[in-house]
Design an enzyme around this catalytic site. Structure first.
Site, PDB file in Angstrom:
ATOM      1  CG  ASN A 170     -49.119  12.487-103.532  1.00 39.87           C
ATOM      2  OD1 ASN A 170     -48.347  11.935-102.756  1.00 39.87           O
ATOM      3  ND2 ASN A 170     -49.514  11.922-104.651  1.00 39.87           N
ATOM      4  N   GLY A 171     -46.405  14.155-102.064  1.00 40.33           N
ATOM      5  CA  GLY A 171     -45.022  14.107-102.529  1.00 40.33           C
ATOM      6  C   GLY A 171     -44.063  14.529-101.449  1.00 40.33           C
ATOM      7  CB  CYS A 221     -43.614   7.201-108.896  1.00 38.05           C
ATOM      8  SG  CYS A 221     -43.593   5.873-107.688  1.00 38.05           S
ATOM      9  CB  SER A 281     -50.492  -5.501-103.015  1.00 27.83           C
ATOM     10  OG  SER A 281     -49.868  -6.470-102.205  1.00 27.83           O
ATOM     11  CG  ASP A 298     -46.482  -9.411-102.229  1.00 29.41           C
ATOM     12  OD1 ASP A 298     -47.431  -8.709-102.654  1.00 29.41           O
ATOM     13  OD2 ASP A 298     -46.093  -9.358-101.051  1.00 29.41           O
ATOM     14  CG  ASP A 299     -46.762  -5.225-104.144  1.00 28.67           C
ATOM     15  OD1 ASP A 299     -47.400  -5.901-103.322  1.00 28.67           O
ATOM     16  OD2 ASP A 299     -46.048  -4.271-103.819  1.00 28.67           O
ATOM     17  CB  CYS A 359     -38.809   6.225-102.259  1.00 29.94           C
ATOM     18  SG  CYS A 359     -39.850   7.421-103.116  1.00 29.94           S
ATOM     19  CB  CYS A 380     -39.011   8.001-110.796  1.00 30.05           C
ATOM     20  SG  CYS A 380     -37.852   7.975-109.392  1.00 30.05           S
ATOM     21  CB  CYS A 403     -37.069   2.435-104.962  1.00 31.62           C
ATOM     22  SG  CYS A 403     -38.363   1.916-106.104  1.00 31.62           S
TER      23      CYS A 403
HETATM   24  P1  AMP Z   1     -42.095  -6.110 -96.461  1.00 34.69           P
HETATM   25  O1  AMP Z   1     -42.727  -7.019 -95.491  1.00 34.69           O
HETATM   26  O2  AMP Z   1     -41.336  -4.998 -95.771  1.00 34.69           O
HETATM   27  O3  AMP Z   1     -41.245  -6.823 -97.497  1.00 34.69           O
HETATM   28  O4  AMP Z   1     -43.284  -5.372 -97.183  1.00 34.69           O
HETATM   29  C1  AMP Z   1     -43.559  -5.547 -98.516  1.00 34.69           C
HETATM   30  C2  AMP Z   1     -45.035  -5.497 -98.764  1.00 34.69           C
HETATM   31  O5  AMP Z   1     -45.619  -4.322 -98.213  1.00 34.69           O
HETATM   32  C3  AMP Z   1     -45.256  -5.445-100.246  1.00 34.69           C
HETATM   33  O6  AMP Z   1     -45.708  -6.685-100.661  1.00 34.69           O
HETATM   34  C4  AMP Z   1     -46.299  -4.383-100.475  1.00 34.69           C
HETATM   35  O7  AMP Z   1     -47.553  -4.991-100.682  1.00 34.69           O
HETATM   36  C5  AMP Z   1     -46.299  -3.581 -99.231  1.00 34.69           C
HETATM   37  N1  AMP Z   1     -45.577  -2.314 -99.393  1.00 34.69           N
HETATM   38  C6  AMP Z   1     -44.501  -2.044-100.137  1.00 34.69           C
HETATM   39  N2  AMP Z   1     -44.117  -0.761-100.001  1.00 34.69           N
HETATM   40  C7  AMP Z   1     -44.991  -0.189 -99.172  1.00 34.69           C
HETATM   41  C8  AMP Z   1     -45.132   1.118 -98.624  1.00 34.69           C
HETATM   42  N3  AMP Z   1     -44.301   2.096 -98.908  1.00 34.69           N
HETATM   43  N4  AMP Z   1     -46.164   1.313 -97.762  1.00 34.69           N
HETATM   44  C9  AMP Z   1     -47.000   0.328 -97.449  1.00 34.69           C
HETATM   45  N5  AMP Z   1     -46.917  -0.918 -97.925  1.00 34.69           N
HETATM   46  C10 AMP Z   1     -45.919  -1.192 -98.772  1.00 34.69           C
END
Ligand code: AMP
Length: 468
Positions: A108-109, A244, A291, A353-354, A390, A441, A444
């Site tokens: 993983n990585g 991370c 998420s 959202d995250d 990243c 880290c 990003c």
């Molecule tokens: P976007 O539509 O490109 O802004 O996607 C952002 C959403 O995708 C975030 O709300 C996360 O829940 C999810 N996300 C963020 N990074 C990743 C990733 N590397 N792989 C899959 N899902 C991601």
């Protein structure tokens, strides 16, 4: 830099009894870390047996497909990949026969000096069948085994050659090892299970096997795992770590504990801090499932504003993030999510959202909320703006894909169509994780990388290196 390896999930088990079913279960628990391919390798009667293929764990590792596997030691892998790297050749565990025995590697990585190392090995006559980091790991291990004829010494030598992020489980014949890069970028932990030990990306898998979490593998540590004990060897110690941050923000399961921090608690604290940093006068707080859920709960608690579920998520829908084309991604979002009209109609809301990467998801979701009659939609985000790639495994590779790169906050707000937009600050995020900035880290979100990155500005290094 290599192509196909991204954030993935790894597991290894050594037991007094058969490990196949426990490995299968542990991979199911870490399925969220990779949906592209799955595989198990066990050591049986002097050789390695592998089942691996593209697909989800339950489809690849069926009771029938693994019925012939037997072994008291084994490793497993789930692979996350980008849209461009779906070849089954890259499915793991990767196995190779060497002069010192059969080797299986699950990684993983991302090895950031992959090109350099592969170039060097090829110049000395080595050949590579895949573009996978794992094959490189096997080659580096082979070189050091030839020098030392001792796996631990060989892995210490390997630790000195590899750069980037690596949480590895490696099986050499029937001996099982776990190893984590010197900065601890990717998670890896050890658990005790009935009759043996497991080494796995996330502690939730230990729980699922009714096991006992023992501890995280330390950054720079090599651990030999046996059924009745494990033997640690600290190979490298850096004063700083670089865990991370995205594991806590998005990638890991909320029920896992990573490097001493409960993922769910961190997410909730992010929401609480976000509510203080970017308050909003609204009727309700709504998560983007799944998420953003824990972040939204924290936001609701800290603001005292009612939490509501306003989106129904189709849990069987495909992943939108890796679809190659923008219009496909937007269409896929509406297949995945549908607003609950009675909840949102006529309401002013914060949606949490995250993270925002390209902004596709939120743009589409906000327009769906407007159609459903939402009065105001305020967006709050659980990570600072993602502005830099990243290099360590999370699929966010090029600067031009980030909506926050080259746009002001107001511009991003307008692009996604929100009434207001607020991100947690970097300081707020660090406080929510509860570790010193120097041990995380944040590449990003601040463009400062803990290791040398070919092609990335050295200026970050000169300031960082003085710390070590
Ligand atoms: P976007 O539509 O490109 O802004 O996607 C952002 C959403 O995708 C975030 O709300 C996360 O829940 C999810 N996300 C963020 N990074 C990743 C990733 N590397 N792989 C899959 N899902 C991601």
């Amino acid at each position: 830099m290599s192509g196909p390896n991204h954030s993935c999930g790894v597991a290894g088990i050594a037991s007094a009894s058969d490990v196949v079913s426990s490995l299968q279960k542990s991979l199911m628990i870490i399925q969220h870390r990779g949906q592209e391919s799955a595989g198990i390798t066990v050591f049986d009667k002097g050789e390695l047996q592998t089942v691996r293929d593209n697909g989800l764990v339950h489809a690849v590792l069926t009771d029938e497909s693994i019925a012939h596997l037997r072994g008291k030691v084994g490793v497993g892998h789930v692979r996350y990949s980008t849209a461009s790297s779906k070849s089954v050749l890259n499915a793991q565990p990767m196995t190779v026969g060497t002069g010192f025995g059969a080797v299986a590697v699950a990684h993983n990585g991302d090895i950031t000096n992959y090109d350099e190392l592969v170039g060097g090995y090829k110049a000395r006559g080595a050949s590579f069948l895949t573009e996978s980091d794992s094959e490189l790991v096997a080659a580096v291990l082979g070189k050091h085994m030839a020098l030392h004829n001792d796996p631990v010494k060989a892995m210490k030598g390997m630790m000195g050659e590899l750069e980037g992020s690596f949480a590895l489980v490696i099986m050499i014949n029937d001996r099982l090892f776990g190893m984590r890069d010197p900065y601890g970028l990717m998670p890896l932990c050890i658990g005790g299970i009935e009759g043996g030990h497991i080494i796995v990306s996330e502690s939730a898998a230990v729980d699922a096997l009714n096991g006992t979490f023992i501890r995280d593998v330390a950054p720079g540590e090599i651990v030999e795992v046996m059924h009745d004990r494990f033997v640690p060897h600290q190979a490298v110690t850096h004063r700083h770590k670089a865990h991370c941050m995205f594991e806590w923000v998005y990638f890991a399961r909320p029920d896992s504990v990573i490097d001493g921090r409960e993922v769910y608690d961190v997410r909730k604290r992010i929401g609480e801090i976000l509510a203080k940093e970017c308050p909003a006068d609204v009727d309700m707080i709504m998560p983007i499932p799944d998420s953003g859920r824990a972040h939204a709960i924290g936001f609701s608690i800290a603001s005292g504003i009612q939490y509501e579920e306003g989106f129904m998520k189709n849990r069987f829908a495909e992943r939108t993030f890796i679809l190659p084309d923008q219009s496909e991604r937007e269409l896929a979002v509406s297949m995945k999510m549908n607003p609950i009209k009675s909840t949102v109609k006529g309401k002013r809301m914060v949606i949490v959202d995250d993270s925002i990467v390209r902004g596709t998801t939120l743009k589409k979701l906000i327009s769906m909320l407007r159609v459903a009659g939402a009065k105001e939609v305020h967006v709050r985000v659980g990570s600072p703006p993602v502005v830099a790639p990243c290099y360590y495994g999370v699929d966010m590779r090029s600067r031009d894909q980030f909506v926050a790169n080259g746009h002001t906050l107001d511009e991003v707000r307008d692009i996604i169509g929100a009434d207001s937009l607020g991100y947690i600050s970097i300081e707020g995020l660090i406080a929510a994780i509860g570790k010193p900035e120097g041990d995380l880290c944040l590449g990003c979100v601040n463009g400062k990388y803990p290791t040398r990155i070919p092609g990335e500005a050295e200026r970050f290094q000169s300031t960082l290196m003085s710390d070590f």
